[in-house]
Design a protein around this motif. Structure first.
Motif, PDB file in Angstrom:
ATOM      1  N   MET A  37      65.081  10.617  -7.337  1.00 38.31           N
ATOM      2  CA  MET A  37      64.327  11.361  -8.280  1.00 38.31           C
ATOM      3  C   MET A  37      64.472  12.735  -8.823  1.00 38.31           C
ATOM      4  O   MET A  37      65.571  13.677  -7.514  1.00 38.31           O
ATOM      5  CB  MET A  37      63.459  11.431  -6.797  1.00 38.31           C
ATOM      6  N   THR A  38      64.509  13.102  -9.958  1.00 35.65           N
ATOM      7  CA  THR A  38      65.033  14.285 -10.266  1.00 35.65           C
ATOM      8  C   THR A  38      63.744  15.390  -9.382  1.00 35.65           C
ATOM      9  O   THR A  38      62.874  15.304  -9.037  1.00 35.65           O
ATOM     10  CB  THR A  38      63.984  14.327 -11.795  1.00 35.65           C
ATOM     11  N   ILE A  39      64.566  16.814 -10.391  1.00 38.21           N
ATOM     12  CA  ILE A  39      63.667  17.817  -9.107  1.00 38.21           C
ATOM     13  C   ILE A  39      61.812  17.803  -9.808  1.00 38.21           C
ATOM     14  O   ILE A  39      61.147  17.962  -8.910  1.00 38.21           O
ATOM     15  CB  ILE A  39      64.242  19.235  -9.483  1.00 38.21           C
ATOM     16  N   GLN A  40      61.584  17.520 -11.197  1.00 38.60           N
ATOM     17  CA  GLN A  40      59.992  17.853 -12.070  1.00 38.60           C
ATOM     18  C   GLN A  40      60.010  16.130 -10.909  1.00 38.60           C
ATOM     19  O   GLN A  40      58.774  16.880 -10.759  1.00 38.60           O
ATOM     20  CB  GLN A  40      60.344  17.398 -12.759  1.00 38.60           C
ATOM     21  N   GLU A  41      60.454  15.371 -10.588  1.00 36.64           N
ATOM     22  CA  GLU A  41      59.672  14.194  -9.869  1.00 36.64           C
ATOM     23  C   GLU A  41      59.452  14.830  -8.817  1.00 36.64           C
ATOM     24  O   GLU A  41      58.165  14.172  -7.944  1.00 36.64           O
ATOM     25  CB  GLU A  41      60.396  12.844  -9.814  1.00 36.64           C
ATOM     26  N   ALA A  42      60.106  15.371  -8.192  1.00 38.06           N
ATOM     27  CA  ALA A  42      60.334  15.742  -6.538  1.00 38.06           C
ATOM     28  C   ALA A  42      58.938  16.972  -6.393  1.00 38.06           C
ATOM     29  O   ALA A  42      57.843  17.077  -6.263  1.00 38.06           O
ATOM     30  CB  ALA A  42      61.127  16.187  -6.364  1.00 38.06           C
ATOM     31  N   GLN A  43      58.973  18.187  -7.222  1.00 39.72           N
ATOM     32  CA  GLN A  43      57.564  18.074  -7.261  1.00 39.72           C
ATOM     33  C   GLN A  43      56.365  18.355  -8.438  1.00 39.72           C
ATOM     34  O   GLN A  43      54.931  18.508  -7.393  1.00 39.72           O
ATOM     35  CB  GLN A  43      57.840  20.010  -9.100  1.00 39.72           C
ATOM     36  N   GLN A  44      56.378  16.838  -9.026  1.00 37.39           N
ATOM     37  CA  GLN A  44      55.321  16.172  -9.342  1.00 37.39           C
ATOM     38  C   GLN A  44      54.761  15.315  -7.841  1.00 37.39           C
ATOM     39  O   GLN A  44      53.294  15.272  -7.665  1.00 37.39           O
ATOM     40  CB  GLN A  44      55.346  15.085 -10.350  1.00 37.39           C
ATOM     41  N   THR A  45      55.801  14.790  -6.872  1.00 42.26           N
ATOM     42  CA  THR A  45      55.458  14.001  -5.977  1.00 42.26           C
ATOM     43  C   THR A  45      54.675  14.587  -4.369  1.00 42.26           C
ATOM     44  O   THR A  45      53.901  13.881  -4.162  1.00 42.26           O
ATOM     45  CB  THR A  45      56.113  13.003  -5.566  1.00 42.26           C
ATOM     46  N   VAL A  46      55.024  16.012  -4.398  1.00 39.83           N
ATOM     47  CA  VAL A  46      54.824  16.610  -3.414  1.00 39.83           C
ATOM     48  C   VAL A  46      53.407  17.877  -3.842  1.00 39.83           C
ATOM     49  O   VAL A  46      52.325  17.424  -3.183  1.00 39.83           O
ATOM     50  CB  VAL A  46      55.555  18.058  -3.356  1.00 39.83           C
ATOM     51  N   ASP A  47      52.682  17.349  -5.059  1.00 35.22           N
ATOM     52  CA  ASP A  47      51.942  18.181  -6.217  1.00 35.22           C
ATOM     53  C   ASP A  47      50.652  17.149  -5.290  1.00 35.22           C
ATOM     54  O   ASP A  47      49.275  17.057  -4.859  1.00 35.22           O
ATOM     55  CB  ASP A  47      51.718  18.799  -7.428  1.00 35.22           C
ATOM     56  N   GLN A  48      51.514  15.307  -5.640  1.00 33.68           N
ATOM     57  CA  GLN A  48      50.296  14.388  -5.941  1.00 33.68           C
ATOM     58  C   GLN A  48      49.952  14.661  -4.805  1.00 33.68           C
ATOM     59  O   GLN A  48      48.577  14.298  -3.758  1.00 33.68           O
ATOM     60  CB  GLN A  48      50.550  13.391  -6.565  1.00 33.68           C
ATOM     61  N   TRP A  49      51.315  14.634  -3.068  1.00 34.02           N
ATOM     62  CA  TRP A  49      50.700  14.783  -1.984  1.00 34.02           C
ATOM     63  C   TRP A  49      49.651  15.193  -1.433  1.00 34.02           C
ATOM     64  O   TRP A  49      49.510  15.512  -0.618  1.00 34.02           O
ATOM     65  CB  TRP A  49      52.181  14.456  -0.971  1.00 34.02           C
ATOM     66  N   ILE A  50      50.481  16.926  -1.763  1.00 35.22           N
ATOM     67  CA  ILE A  50      49.841  17.685  -1.588  1.00 35.22           C
ATOM     68  C   ILE A  50      47.180  17.182  -1.710  1.00 35.22           C
ATOM     69  O   ILE A  50      46.524  17.315  -0.907  1.00 35.22           O
ATOM     70  CB  ILE A  50      49.744  18.872  -2.070  1.00 35.22           C
ATOM     71  N   ARG A  51      47.831  17.086  -3.276  1.00 34.62           N
ATOM     72  CA  ARG A  51      45.938  16.735  -3.398  1.00 34.62           C
ATOM     73  C   ARG A  51      45.178  15.676  -3.352  1.00 34.62           C
ATOM     74  O   ARG A  51      44.101  15.575  -2.786  1.00 34.62           O
ATOM     75  CB  ARG A  51      46.006  16.016  -5.328  1.00 34.62           C
ATOM     76  N   THR A  52      46.246  14.753  -2.560  1.00 33.57           N
ATOM     77  CA  THR A  52      45.610  13.020  -1.916  1.00 33.57           C
ATOM     78  C   THR A  52      44.841  13.528  -0.090  1.00 33.57           C
ATOM     79  O   THR A  52      44.502  12.808   0.411  1.00 33.57           O
ATOM     80  CB  THR A  52      46.628  12.700  -1.725  1.00 33.57           C
ATOM     81  N   TYR A  53      46.513  13.333   0.163  1.00 27.18           N
ATOM     82  CA  TYR A  53      46.734  13.744   1.780  1.00 27.18           C
ATOM     83  C   TYR A  53      46.157  15.491   2.474  1.00 27.18           C
ATOM     84  O   TYR A  53      45.427  15.338   3.652  1.00 27.18           O
ATOM     85  CB  TYR A  53      47.859  13.456   2.738  1.00 27.18           C
ATOM     86  N   GLY A  54      46.294  16.456   1.911  1.00 23.19           N
ATOM     87  CA  GLY A  54      47.229  17.600   1.775  1.00 23.19           C
ATOM     88  C   GLY A  54      45.738  18.112   1.892  1.00 23.19           C
ATOM     89  O   GLY A  54      45.594  19.949   2.345  1.00 23.19           O
ATOM     90  N   VAL A  55      44.533  18.227   1.380  1.00 19.51           N
ATOM     91  CA  VAL A  55      43.627  18.421   1.027  1.00 19.51           C
ATOM     92  C   VAL A  55      43.361  19.612  -0.058  1.00 19.51           C
ATOM     93  O   VAL A  55      43.230  19.354  -1.077  1.00 19.51           O
ATOM     94  CB  VAL A  55      42.404  19.532   2.498  1.00 19.51           C
ATOM     95  N   ARG A  56      44.501  20.546   0.643  1.00 18.00           N
ATOM     96  CA  ARG A  56      45.702  22.020  -0.788  1.00 18.00           C
ATOM     97  C   ARG A  56      46.107  22.275  -0.128  1.00 18.00           C
ATOM     98  O   ARG A  56      46.518  22.345   1.176  1.00 18.00           O
ATOM     99  CB  ARG A  56      44.006  22.988  -0.938  1.00 18.00           C
ATOM    100  N   TYR A  57      47.154  23.094  -0.930  1.00 14.54           N
ATOM    101  CA  TYR A  57      48.032  24.152  -0.417  1.00 14.54           C
ATOM    102  C   TYR A  57      47.516  25.056   0.726  1.00 14.54           C
ATOM    103  O   TYR A  57      46.779  25.833   0.433  1.00 14.54           O
ATOM    104  CB  TYR A  57      49.304  24.978  -1.517  1.00 14.54           C
ATOM    105  N   PHE A  58      48.938  25.370   1.402  1.00 12.36           N
ATOM    106  CA  PHE A  58      48.361  26.282   1.885  1.00 12.36           C
ATOM    107  C   PHE A  58      48.467  27.592   0.919  1.00 12.36           C
ATOM    108  O   PHE A  58      50.132  27.303   0.177  1.00 12.36           O
ATOM    109  CB  PHE A  58      49.273  26.682   3.202  1.00 12.36           C
ATOM    110  N   SER A  59      48.222  28.623   1.590  1.00 14.80           N
ATOM    111  CA  SER A  59      48.263  29.644   0.907  1.00 14.80           C
ATOM    112  C   SER A  59      49.626  30.219   0.544  1.00 14.80           C
ATOM    113  O   SER A  59      50.551  29.527   1.155  1.00 14.80           O
ATOM    114  CB  SER A  59      47.785  30.713   1.549  1.00 14.80           C
ATOM    115  N   GLU A  60      50.345  30.872  -0.402  1.00 19.84           N
ATOM    116  CA  GLU A  60      51.848  31.428  -1.144  1.00 19.84           C
ATOM    117  C   GLU A  60      51.986  31.986   0.459  1.00 19.84           C
ATOM    118  O   GLU A  60      53.652  31.306   0.487  1.00 19.84           O
ATOM    119  CB  GLU A  60      51.933  31.794  -1.792  1.00 19.84           C
ATOM    120  N   LEU A  61      51.324  32.909   0.889  1.00 23.39           N
ATOM    121  CA  LEU A  61      52.338  33.950   2.323  1.00 23.39           C
ATOM    122  C   LEU A  61      52.395  33.095   3.397  1.00 23.39           C
ATOM    123  O   LEU A  61      53.764  33.000   4.061  1.00 23.39           O
ATOM    124  CB  LEU A  61      50.977  34.577   2.299  1.00 23.39           C
ATOM    125  N   THR A  62      51.299  32.042   3.489  1.00 21.66           N
ATOM    126  CA  THR A  62      51.770  30.940   4.446  1.00 21.66           C
ATOM    127  C   THR A  62      52.662  29.805   3.983  1.00 21.66           C
ATOM    128  O   THR A  62      54.080  30.100   5.002  1.00 21.66           O
ATOM    129  CB  THR A  62      50.267  30.318   5.093  1.00 21.66           C
TER     130      THR A  62
END
Length: 115
Positions: free
Chosen positions: A1-26
């Motif tokens: 997995m490339t770094i770009q793919e990892a960023q995309q995978t995490v983003d997809q997971w957040i959007r599918t299971y995580g509801v939304r990102y925590f705030s940047e400060l959190t």
């Protein structure tokens, strides 16, 4: 997995299971917490601290925990990159180039590293 793919995978997971990102400060706080957890494992595995009898990580001397904590750190870092619009692939390339120019002879000539 490339770094770009990892960023995309995490983003997809957040959007599918995580509801939304925590705030940047959190997420910055969570990153700090995860680094602390890695530091605790490192201190016990490589440093002078001993494992607590109640710590299940003592069975393998923290080997499994090292990878888990590093992956947790990477996860939160990828979240922060996604949230702030940072392309970590490009930034890592720039960082390597900067360090190569700056330190081309610095470490080779460092007597402390020749021991």
């Amino acid at each position: 997995m490339t770094i770009q793919e990892a960023q995309q995978t995490v983003d997809q997971w957040i959007r599918t299971y995580g509801v939304r990102y925590f705030s940047e400060l959190t997420n910055m706080t969570v990153l700090t917490e995860e680094v602390g957890e890695l530091a605790r494992v490192m201190a016990r595995r490589y440093g002078d601290q001993s494992w607590k009898a109640s710590d299940p990580r003592s069975a393998d001397n923290g080997q499994k925990a090292l990878g888990e904590e590093m992956a947790d750190i990477l996860w939160v870092l990828l979240c922060l990159a996604n949230q702030t619009g940072v392309d970590l692939t490009e930034e890592l390339k720039k960082s390597i180039e900067k360090k190569t120019k700056r330190d081309a002879e610095r470490h080779i000539n460092n007597e402390k590293l020749k021991k």
